[in-house]
Design an enzyme around this catalytic site. Structure first.
Site, mmCIF file in Angstrom:
data_model
loop_
_atom_site.group_PDB
_atom_site.id
_atom_site.type_symbol
_atom_site.label_atom_id
_atom_site.label_comp_id
_atom_site.label_asym_id
_atom_site.label_seq_id
_atom_site.Cartn_x
_atom_site.Cartn_y
_atom_site.Cartn_z
ATOM 1 C CB THR A 9 -0.913 0.017 1.253
ATOM 2 O OG1 THR A 9 -0.067 -0.193 2.401
ATOM 3 C CG2 THR A 9 -1.960 -1.071 1.198
ATOM 4 N N GLY A 10 2.160 1.115 0.049
ATOM 5 C CA GLY A 10 3.057 2.280 0.085
ATOM 6 C C GLY A 10 3.420 2.752 -1.316
ATOM 7 N NE ARG A 37 -0.461 1.710 9.686
ATOM 8 C CZ ARG A 37 0.690 1.317 10.234
ATOM 9 N NH1 ARG A 37 0.768 1.156 11.534
ATOM 10 N NH2 ARG A 37 1.761 1.108 9.491
ATOM 11 N NE ARG A 97 19.525 -0.387 0.287
ATOM 12 C CZ ARG A 97 18.943 0.796 0.472
ATOM 13 N NH1 ARG A 97 19.603 1.773 1.054
ATOM 14 N NH2 ARG A 97 17.718 0.991 0.057
ATOM 15 C CB CYS A 126 16.482 5.948 -4.660
ATOM 16 S SG CYS A 126 16.395 6.881 -3.126
ATOM 17 C CD GLN A 153 18.306 11.980 -1.922
ATOM 18 O OE1 GLN A 153 19.480 11.991 -1.582
ATOM 19 N NE2 GLN A 153 17.475 11.048 -1.498
ATOM 20 N N GLY A 157 10.687 9.900 -2.093
ATOM 21 C CA GLY A 157 11.656 8.990 -1.488
ATOM 22 C C GLY A 157 11.369 8.733 -0.012
ATOM 23 N NE ARG A 228 13.614 13.823 1.448
ATOM 24 C CZ ARG A 228 13.848 12.576 1.026
ATOM 25 N NH1 ARG A 228 13.703 12.250 -0.247
ATOM 26 N NH2 ARG A 228 14.250 11.657 1.864
ATOM 27 C CG HIS A 235 16.008 11.065 -5.696
ATOM 28 N ND1 HIS A 235 14.870 11.630 -5.174
ATOM 29 C CD2 HIS A 235 16.303 10.009 -4.893
ATOM 30 C CE1 HIS A 235 14.485 10.949 -4.109
ATOM 31 N NE2 HIS A 235 15.332 9.956 -3.912
ATOM 32 C CG ASN A 308 12.484 9.123 -6.090
ATOM 33 O OD1 ASN A 308 12.092 9.947 -6.916
ATOM 34 N ND2 ASN A 308 11.865 8.928 -4.955
#
Ligand code: A2P
Length: 332
Positions: A9-10, A37, A97, A126, A153, A157, A228, A235, A308
């Site tokens: 859902t994101g 949720r 990562r 990204c 950015q 993001g 940002r 980006h 991104n």
């Protein structure tokens, strides 16, 4: 193939679902996963509605592939549980990562490092993805000595909450549940993620460490500043690169033009250069403003822009899964 998308859902998760559909990835059953949720919600995929489920239900379904984008703690808690039932996890969070045994992959750059033993594969940050896409062939040809990068950015993001903050502020309202400690509309915030002991932010150090890992070169010198800005499309990065070997600028441009997934957009006389709006909803990485750095012997400046949510996240993750199929590590 049964495919779970964790964080469905994101912003990144829904882009992953869109990219799976666009690229006709061989999905027989989609398993959209989100927090409690979101229970009761549905996700539309190829004309069919799929109910959003919780993590535990998704693990019990034993998907062959799980694309994760629900934040670092969800990945830390659950990626191994999926791997334990035989699911291959492609994780978009930063959780795995830099782990010694986990591969960090941009398919065009280092897809060759993946083996059949890899059950959790990390999708890079990204800003790192778009930078290494433009730099890897130049590094092979002229050996990069030092990179100085500053990023500009997009709020996408950060996630859905940040987009809502920007939109509320643009409508003249006070943000109801702000994602940032300051107003982002009409502003630039020199902080992405948390500050570390060395006064760099985590985002800046991700660019430093991940670039070295992907390019397999611990000697590379990199310094980054991540900002940002109130932008939605993608980006942008101002990248200054110093090479060990001399070059002709035309050779650099030719190499970039020949790099799969990179588009050179650079005609200063015609005011042609890439911008977030150029890259929006595109999978390619756009490079412009390519010029010699006249203050050093073998340096260039360039401007690198990409969406991104796509090459910086969803598209790269789906490309990793496609590579796994191509290598025979994921069976359709
Ligand atoms: P939900 O919508 O139910 O909160 P974004 O980065 O755009 O904010 O999206 C984050 C994504 O991660 C959403 O899909 C969100 O689901 C999901 N998510 C957050 N926490 C969890 C969790 N504990 N388990 C599963 N999904 C989660």
């Amino acid at each position: 193939m049964k495919v779970a998308v964790v964080g469905a859902t994101g912003l990144v998760g829904s882009m992953m679902i869109k990219v799976l559909e666009e690229r006709n990835f061989p999905v027989t059953e989609l398993i959209p996963v989100a927090s409690e949720r979101s229970s009761g919600k549905n996700v539309l995929f190829k004309g069919k509605n799929y109910p959003v489920v919780t993590m535990d239900t998704a693990i019990q379904a034993i998907p062959q592939l799980a694309l994760f984008s629900a934040g670092g703690s969800v990945s830390l808690n659950y990626a191994e549980q999926f791997a334990a039932v035989g699911t291959v996890v492609v994780d978009n969070s930063s959780a795995w990562r830099m782990h010694e045994h986990i591969k960090l992959v941009v398919p065009e750059v280092n897809g060759h490092v993946i083996t059949i033993q890899d059950k959790i594969i990390a999708n890079p940050n990204c800003s790192t993805i778009q930078m290494v896409m433009a730099l890897y062939r130049l590094h092979l040809a002229y050996h990069i000595k030092r990179i100085v990068v500053s990023t500009y950015q997009s709020v996408t993001g950060t996630g859905a909450k940040a987009v809502t903050q920007l939109m509320e502020e643009r409508a003249g309202k006070i943000a109801s549940d702000p994602a940032y400690p300051y107003q982002i509309d009409l502003n630039a915030i020199p902080q992405i993620d948390v500050f570390l002991e060395n006064n760099y932010t985590k985002e800046e150090m991700k660019m430093v460490l991940e670039t070295k890992k992907i390019l397999n070169d611990e000697e590379l010198k990199i310094t980054a500043t991540a900002i940002r800005i109130p932008v939605m499309g993608g980006h942008s990065e101002s990248v200054n690169v110093e090479f060990k070997k001399p070059f002709e600028l035309t050779q650099i441009i030719n190499l970039l033009q020949d790099t799969k997934g990179v588009i050179v957009t650079d005609k200063p006389n015609e005011k042609v250069y890439p911008m977030p709006l150029t890259a929006h909803d595109r999978d390619e990485v756009f490079v412009g403003r390519i010029r010699r750095d006249e203050s050093v012997d073998n340096g260039i400046n360039m401007w690198i822009v990409a969406d991104n949510l796509r090459k910086g996240a969803a598209t790269n993750a789906v490309q990793i899964a496609e590579l796994l199929i191509h290598k025979g590590f994921l069976k359709t």
